[in-house]
Design a protein around this motif. Sequence first.
Motif, PDB file in Angstrom:
ATOM      1  N   ASP A 177     -29.759   0.730  24.749  1.00 20.85           N
ATOM      2  CA  ASP A 177     -29.323   1.050  23.398  1.00 20.85           C
ATOM      3  C   ASP A 177     -28.104   1.975  23.377  1.00 20.85           C
ATOM      4  OD1 ASP A 177     -31.290  -0.440  22.044  1.00 20.85           O
ATOM      5  OD2 ASP A 177     -32.747   1.184  22.280  1.00 20.85           O
ATOM      6  N   GLU A 178     -27.738   2.528  24.498  1.00 20.50           N
ATOM      7  CA  GLU A 178     -26.643   3.500  24.563  1.00 20.50           C
ATOM      8  C   GLU A 178     -25.287   2.825  24.702  1.00 20.50           C
ATOM      9  OE1 GLU A 178     -30.454   4.980  25.945  1.00 20.50           O
ATOM     10  OE2 GLU A 178     -29.223   3.394  26.749  1.00 20.50           O
ATOM     11  N   ILE A 179     -25.050   1.814  23.889  1.00 16.05           N
ATOM     12  CA  ILE A 179     -23.775   1.105  23.919  1.00 16.05           C
ATOM     13  C   ILE A 179     -23.163   1.152  22.527  1.00 16.05           C
ATOM     14  CG2 ILE A 179     -24.379  -0.390  25.863  1.00 16.05           C
ATOM     15  CD1 ILE A 179     -25.104  -2.578  23.914  1.00 16.05           C
ATOM     16  N   GLY A 180     -21.897   0.854  22.434  1.00 10.28           N
ATOM     17  CA  GLY A 180     -21.172   0.963  21.174  1.00 10.28           C
ATOM     18  C   GLY A 180     -21.637  -0.018  20.104  1.00 10.28           C
ATOM     19  N   GLU A 181     -21.373   0.355  18.868  1.00  9.59           N
ATOM     20  CA  GLU A 181     -21.762  -0.465  17.717  1.00  9.59           C
ATOM     21  C   GLU A 181     -21.094  -1.833  17.718  1.00  9.59           C
ATOM     22  OE1 GLU A 181     -24.033  -0.467  15.173  1.00  9.59           O
ATOM     23  OE2 GLU A 181     -24.878   1.082  16.467  1.00  9.59           O
ATOM     24  N   ASP A 182     -19.850  -1.934  18.216  1.00  7.51           N
ATOM     25  CA  ASP A 182     -19.175  -3.235  18.261  1.00  7.51           C
ATOM     26  C   ASP A 182     -19.953  -4.222  19.122  1.00  7.51           C
ATOM     27  OD1 ASP A 182     -17.182  -2.300  16.630  1.00  7.51           O
ATOM     28  OD2 ASP A 182     -15.691  -2.089  18.228  1.00  7.51           O
ATOM     29  N   PHE A 183     -20.521  -3.724  20.215  1.00  7.88           N
ATOM     30  CA  PHE A 183     -21.309  -4.590  21.088  1.00  7.88           C
ATOM     31  C   PHE A 183     -22.591  -5.040  20.379  1.00  7.88           C
ATOM     32  CE2 PHE A 183     -18.990  -2.072  24.363  1.00  7.88           C
ATOM     33  CZ  PHE A 183     -18.287  -3.127  24.913  1.00  7.88           C
ATOM     34  N   MET A 184     -23.276  -4.094  19.747  1.00 11.81           N
ATOM     35  CA  MET A 184     -24.518  -4.423  19.048  1.00 11.81           C
ATOM     36  C   MET A 184     -24.246  -5.410  17.909  1.00 11.81           C
ATOM     37  SD  MET A 184     -26.873  -2.884  20.688  1.00 11.81           S
ATOM     38  CE  MET A 184     -28.289  -2.147  19.935  1.00 11.81           C
ATOM     39  N   ALA A 185     -23.134  -5.211  17.203  1.00 15.36           N
ATOM     40  CA  ALA A 185     -22.782  -6.118  16.104  1.00 15.36           C
ATOM     41  C   ALA A 185     -22.536  -7.527  16.617  1.00 15.36           C
ATOM     42  CB  ALA A 185     -21.552  -5.589  15.363  1.00 15.36           C
ATOM     43  N   LEU A 186     -21.928  -7.643  17.798  1.00 13.59           N
ATOM     44  CA  LEU A 186     -21.695  -8.959  18.393  1.00 13.59           C
ATOM     45  C   LEU A 186     -23.020  -9.652  18.688  1.00 13.59           C
ATOM     46  CD1 LEU A 186     -19.682 -11.045  19.561  1.00 13.59           C
ATOM     47  CD2 LEU A 186     -19.891  -9.830  21.743  1.00 13.59           C
ATOM     48  N   GLY A 187     -23.976  -8.917  19.249  1.00 13.19           N
ATOM     49  CA  GLY A 187     -25.292  -9.482  19.523  1.00 13.19           C
ATOM     50  C   GLY A 187     -25.980  -9.966  18.255  1.00 13.19           C
ATOM     51  N   THR A 188     -25.928  -9.160  17.197  1.00  7.42           N
ATOM     52  CA  THR A 188     -26.540  -9.539  15.923  1.00  7.42           C
ATOM     53  C   THR A 188     -25.861 -10.773  15.345  1.00  7.42           C
ATOM     54  OG1 THR A 188     -27.123  -7.228  15.492  1.00  7.42           O
ATOM     55  CG2 THR A 188     -27.117  -8.719  13.603  1.00  7.42           C
ATOM     56  N   ALA A 189     -24.521 -10.791  15.388  1.00  3.27           N
ATOM     57  CA  ALA A 189     -23.770 -11.932  14.856  1.00  3.27           C
ATOM     58  C   ALA A 189     -24.111 -13.213  15.615  1.00  3.27           C
ATOM     59  CB  ALA A 189     -22.268 -11.660  14.920  1.00  3.27           C
ATOM     60  N   LEU A 190     -24.245 -13.108  16.935  1.00  2.00           N
ATOM     61  CA  LEU A 190     -24.616 -14.279  17.723  1.00  2.00           C
ATOM     62  C   LEU A 190     -25.991 -14.793  17.308  1.00  2.00           C
ATOM     63  CD1 LEU A 190     -24.297 -16.335  19.996  1.00  2.00           C
ATOM     64  CD2 LEU A 190     -25.212 -14.600  21.561  1.00  2.00           C
ATOM     65  N   GLY A 191     -26.953 -13.910  17.212  1.00  6.56           N
ATOM     66  CA  GLY A 191     -28.301 -14.322  16.817  1.00  6.56           C
ATOM     67  C   GLY A 191     -28.318 -14.990  15.456  1.00  6.56           C
ATOM     68  N   ARG A 192     -27.585 -14.425  14.508  1.00 14.08           N
ATOM     69  CA  ARG A 192     -27.534 -15.003  13.158  1.00 14.08           C
ATOM     70  C   ARG A 192     -26.917 -16.401  13.174  1.00 14.08           C
ATOM     71  NH1 ARG A 192     -25.341  -9.507  10.341  1.00 14.08           N
ATOM     72  NH2 ARG A 192     -27.371  -8.520  10.028  1.00 14.08           N
ATOM     73  N   GLU A 193     -25.781 -16.553  13.855  1.00 12.86           N
ATOM     74  CA  GLU A 193     -25.087 -17.847  13.860  1.00 12.86           C
ATOM     75  C   GLU A 193     -25.879 -18.899  14.645  1.00 12.86           C
ATOM     76  OE1 GLU A 193     -22.217 -20.662  12.842  1.00 12.86           O
ATOM     77  OE2 GLU A 193     -22.582 -18.669  12.014  1.00 12.86           O
ATOM     78  N   LEU A 194     -26.478 -18.471  15.733  1.00 12.48           N
ATOM     79  CA  LEU A 194     -27.303 -19.376  16.526  1.00 12.48           C
ATOM     80  C   LEU A 194     -28.429 -19.944  15.648  1.00 12.48           C
ATOM     81  CD1 LEU A 194     -28.028 -18.560  20.163  1.00 12.48           C
ATOM     82  CD2 LEU A 194     -29.867 -19.471  18.806  1.00 12.48           C
TER      83      LEU A 194
END
Length: 183
Positions: free
Chosen positions: A27-44
């Motif tokens: 969890d100790e990573i930047g918000e841009d990375f977390m947002a990318l993961g969320t965006a991928l899950g949503r689009e998938l």
Amino acid sequence: AHGVPVLPKKTGGDGILNICVFGAARDEIGEDFMALGTALGRELAARGHTLVFGAGGHGMMGAAARGAYEMGGKIIGVVPYFFNTPGILFEHCTELIRMEERSDAFIALPGGIGTMEEIFEVITLSSLGRMQKKSAFLDAESYWEPAVELLRGAVDKGFAGKELNEHYARFTDVEACLDYLEK
């Protein structure tokens, strides 16, 4: 049966894929990375694909799962093969699922050494003809640039054949990444 998850079989021509996602579990990573993961899950999920992942609730893997869940997507959590050691898994499971065998395509979100090992393994298996499945690096903040340069350098210096470059692609856009895997 017996509470063991069974992955849906890919049916010919429906275009629905089981897409395995590797990524950071921290969890100790930047918000841009977390947002990318969320965006991928949503689009998938929006495209009707199934998310296949190591069932972690943290980091980019957790973000991808939460994104897919928000969109009502199908999410399959499986245990990576390296946890198949005495004392870790229940020894009388009806079925153990390997992500590599039951996934149609692979995406590596930014992650640590475990993520690197996983995506390089599937690229290796594909390049050796052990499976014919596409892999993609989905990037934020140029994280995967050095890895892709390393792979290209292996080809340029003769350590791998040119065909290695046909087994993966790098993207910064979720939709373009999924378009590549769907073709």
